[in-house]
Motif scaffolding. Structure first.
Motif, short mmCIF file in Angstrom:
data_model
loop_
_atom_site.label_atom_id
_atom_site.label_comp_id
_atom_site.label_asym_id
_atom_site.label_seq_id
_atom_site.Cartn_x
_atom_site.Cartn_y
_atom_site.Cartn_z
N ALA A 1 0.97 -1.04 0.13
CA ALA A 1 -0.08 -0.10 0.16
C ALA A 1 1.17 0.76 0.14
N LEU A 2 1.88 1.21 1.09
CA LEU A 2 2.80 2.47 1.16
C LEU A 2 3.78 2.73 -0.24
N ASN A 3 3.80 1.66 -0.43
CA ASN A 3 4.96 1.32 -2.32
C ASN A 3 4.08 2.45 -2.95
N ARG A 4 2.79 1.66 -2.99
CA ARG A 4 1.97 2.25 -4.58
C ARG A 4 1.51 3.76 -4.05
N LEU A 5 1.33 3.75 -3.03
CA LEU A 5 0.78 5.45 -2.70
C LEU A 5 2.50 6.18 -3.03
N LEU A 6 3.14 6.04 -2.78
CA LEU A 6 4.15 6.94 -2.92
C LEU A 6 5.09 6.90 -4.81
N HIS A 7 4.46 5.86 -5.19
CA HIS A 7 4.77 6.08 -6.49
C HIS A 7 3.32 6.82 -7.18
N LEU A 8 2.41 7.34 -6.80
CA LEU A 8 1.11 7.54 -7.03
C LEU A 8 1.59 9.03 -6.49
N GLY A 9 2.92 9.28 -5.90
CA GLY A 9 2.82 10.45 -5.48
C GLY A 9 2.77 11.47 -4.53
N VAL A 10 1.71 10.60 -3.67
CA VAL A 10 1.16 11.41 -2.60
C VAL A 10 2.02 10.99 -1.16
N VAL A 11 1.56 11.64 -0.26
CA VAL A 11 2.29 11.42 0.94
C VAL A 11 1.56 11.21 2.09
N PRO A 12 1.82 9.89 2.23
CA PRO A 12 1.31 8.62 3.30
C PRO A 12 1.21 10.16 4.14
N VAL A 13 0.86 9.89 5.51
CA VAL A 13 0.77 10.31 6.91
C VAL A 13 0.56 8.75 7.54
N VAL A 14 1.55 8.78 8.44
CA VAL A 14 1.33 7.51 9.24
C VAL A 14 0.70 8.09 10.36
#
Length: 376
Positions: free
Chosen positions: A132-145
């Protein structure tokens, strides 16, 4: 994209392709209580600017409990767990709304990812979190954990967002970990007493004799400097350099300037369960081992056999984490035990061949396998 090669010092932050940044509650809290809009916006300005240069960022953010205090009419962080959980439940949505709006002003999308340290111990959960995190990063998203504070117990009480950030950095194979708080660096004593900044920590020996504080001056966090140092050391031991500094230094830190305390790598990547064993596991018992077993475990990297155990302390089941100590009581290692505290006493000092013959073939094996053991 992640950088393929990096310098060995803090200047690698200038070109790091994937960075985990952790910010504590004390850095986001206003004098009047609750989340400070100015503090949050200042941090987001720095992070969004870096994200828009192409760096992949994950923000591990505390602050859910602090954000929930005012809506619930609470004047200070509650002491009881149930009210902490209630405040986290109310505050998490407010915190994410503010991050969404602030990053959105820079054209950056964010997502919410709630984890606990335990989630990263379970193989399937670990794989799901990575994907999930890897895909979010590839989509240009900043995950807030954030920790899943509404249902967490141990994490809330002991400020594990710092250590969670180290585990997240390990999970996503980050180039660096940046831990932000209200203290600008680690010092060799109380800063007000004229102590000097420790600019660089090359390994555990550099911290010998250093007194590390446990609470931030704002009083709304739980970890203080001690958990940041533990998290930075955990990352460094697994091949990820880390920087500890103040939130006000975020821009300078990401630019690779000489701020804060830099923890250079002193180990290589290892399985996350071994990181957990070394730093997070709740130890259920102790096995005292003889000199031969100490040498086998520490120097020859061998499994622990029943013949080398002299005594057992505590109550535990197969699979529980236990510590191993030498005859003087010094902790040598930790590991996942294959037998219960009920079974082990009758096995002490006996060879596996003898145990197999007298008790059955299921006893003809290691007490702790080398793959489930970490030397301290």
């Amino acid at each position: 994209m992640k950088a393929s090669s990096q310098p060995a010092d803090r200047t690698l932050l200038r070109t790091a392709g994937r960075v985990v940044v952790k910010v504590g509650s004390s850095s986001l809290t206003s004098v009047a209580g609750g989340i400070s809009e100015d503090a949050l916006l200042s941090l987001v300005d720095v992070l969004a600017a870096r994200r828009n240069t192409g760096t992949e960022l994950i923000l591990v953010s505390s602050g859910a409990i602090a954000a929930g205090l005012a809506p619930l009419g609470l004047g200070r962080r509650p002491r009881d767990l149930a009210t902490q959980q209630a405040a986290a439940s109310v505050g998490q949505g407010l915190l994410m709304a503010r991050y969404t709006q602030a990053f959105g002003a820079h054209g950056v999308a964010v997502s919410q990812v709630l984890l606990t340290a335990e989630d990263l111990m379970r193989r399937q959960h670990y794989a799901n979190a990575y994907r999930a995190l890897n895909r979010l990063l590839h989509l240009g998203v900043v995950p807030v954990v954030n920790e899943n504070d509404t249902v967490a117990t141990h994490e809330i009480r002991f400020g594990d967002n710092d250590r969670l950030a180290a585990l997240v950095a390990h999970l996503v194979k980050a180039d660096a970990l940046v831990l932000l708080s209200d203290v600008d660096a680690l010092y060799d004593g109380p800063p007000k007493a004229g102590a000097k900044r420790i600019a660089h920590v090359a390994g555990p020996a550099d911290l010998d004799g250093v007194s590390i504080g446990r609470t931030g001056k704002a009083g709304v966090g739980t970890g203080g400097m001690v958990t940041k140092v533990e998290a930075a050391a955990m990352a460094a031991e697994s091949g990820i350099p880390a920087l500890v500094t103040a939130t006000a230094n975020a821009a300078a830190a990401l630019a690779g300037e000489d701020v804060g305390t830099w923890f250079s790598t002193n180990g290589t990547r290892r399985p996350v369960r071994l990181l957990w064993l070394a730093h997070l596991a709740s130890i259920q018992g102790r096995l005292t081992i003889d000199d031969g077993a100490v040498q086998a475990v520490r120097e020859r990297h061998r499994s622990l056999l029943p013949a080398g155990i002299t005594s057992v302390k505590g109550t535990f089941e197969p699979g529980d984490p236990v510590e191993m100590a030498d005859s003087a009581g010094r902790i040598v290692a930790r590991g996942l035990v294959n037998f219960s505290s009920y079974e082990l006493p009758r096995m002490l000092g006996r060879s596996t061949k003898e145990l197999g013959a007298s008790l059955g073939r299921q006893y003809e094996r290691e007490v702790i396998h080398v793959d489930d053991l970490v030397v301290l």
